[in-house]
Design a protein around this motif. Sequence first.
Motif, PDB file in Angstrom:
ATOM      1  N   SER A  71       0.859  -1.189   0.000  1.00 45.49           N
ATOM      2  CA  SER A  71       0.000   0.000   0.000  1.00 45.49           C
ATOM      3  C   SER A  71       0.898   1.243   0.000  1.00 45.49           C
ATOM      4  O   SER A  71       2.036   1.187   0.473  1.00 45.49           O
ATOM      5  N   PRO A 113      -4.621  -2.114   3.066  1.00 49.50           N
ATOM      6  CA  PRO A 113      -4.272  -0.743   3.450  1.00 49.50           C
ATOM      7  C   PRO A 113      -3.231  -0.692   4.561  1.00 49.50           C
ATOM      8  O   PRO A 113      -3.305  -1.447   5.527  1.00 49.50           O
ATOM      9  N   ARG A 114      -2.228   0.163   4.372  1.00 53.15           N
ATOM     10  CA  ARG A 114      -1.152   0.449   5.332  1.00 53.15           C
ATOM     11  C   ARG A 114      -0.109  -0.664   5.424  1.00 53.15           C
ATOM     12  O   ARG A 114       0.837  -0.546   6.190  1.00 53.15           O
ATOM     13  N   PRO A 238      -8.819  -5.827   9.045  1.00 54.06           N
ATOM     14  CA  PRO A 238      -9.135  -5.241   7.736  1.00 54.06           C
ATOM     15  C   PRO A 238     -10.283  -4.237   7.782  1.00 54.06           C
ATOM     16  O   PRO A 238     -10.404  -3.393   6.890  1.00 54.06           O
ATOM     17  N   SER A 241      -8.292  -1.193   9.545  1.00 52.01           N
ATOM     18  CA  SER A 241      -6.913  -1.003   9.052  1.00 52.01           C
ATOM     19  C   SER A 241      -5.915  -0.820  10.196  1.00 52.01           C
ATOM     20  O   SER A 241      -4.863  -0.209  10.023  1.00 52.01           O
TER      21      SER A 241
END
Length: 255
Positions: A71, A113-114, A238, A241
């Motif tokens: 990401s 994400p991240r 998830p 995040s």
Amino acid sequence: MPKKKLEALIDGDILIHRVAAAVEVPWQWEDDVWTLHADARMAQHLLDVEVAGIREKLGGKSVAVTVCLSSPNNWRNDVLPSYKSNRKGQRKPMVLRDLRAYVANTYDVAVMPRLEADDVMGILATGPKSTNRVIVTIDKDLRTVPGRHFNPDQDSEIRTVTADEADHFHMMQTLCGDATDGYAGCPGVGPKRAEGILNGGSSWSAVVAAFEKAGLSEFEAIVQARVSRILRHGDFNPKTSEVRLWEPKADPALF
């Protein structure tokens, strides 16, 4: 009962970067004039060849492929702001962005994400459906993840990293650091000394003692341990995040 299809979790970051760099060609026009060229279509073809080669080594066309990518945002920068800061300002291969887009449109891709691609592979390789998955990368950092591994540059067959081996290597990384990724580890400790400190095990108290001997605190050791450890199943939510940061007390096997 039919045998489960093997799924190769490919480190897309490394693969894409290597291929994009490989197709760059310097060209001299005049005595003092040079330009750098890259053929994006050639890069796509070369990447397809690389993926096909990995599948062939692992069993052929029946092998499923999931390309894992990073990401844009990285949770490790919240833990250690200097993480990978040594890479800022470095030129990226010219067709890198186009090749990543090609991969996203051509292959099954996993992005969270991240998270870095390493974390995505670690989570997928240790989850409830992980029995048919194998991590495919040349990056030694993934040795902090238990499970099945394959290094396409070195291995002739799939190898298994046990939980004890993964935890040991995590403590090794904590002590030694990684200059490529921009975290220092314990000052003055290299691989040979780290092995002596750990004596084949994964003792957190031995790691803390080494940091304290170097004039650093346990908290500074924990920061190094957090950024060096690749995430596993259960370490990432998830829906929010959020990353569950590694804590020594939550990992009794390390004592």
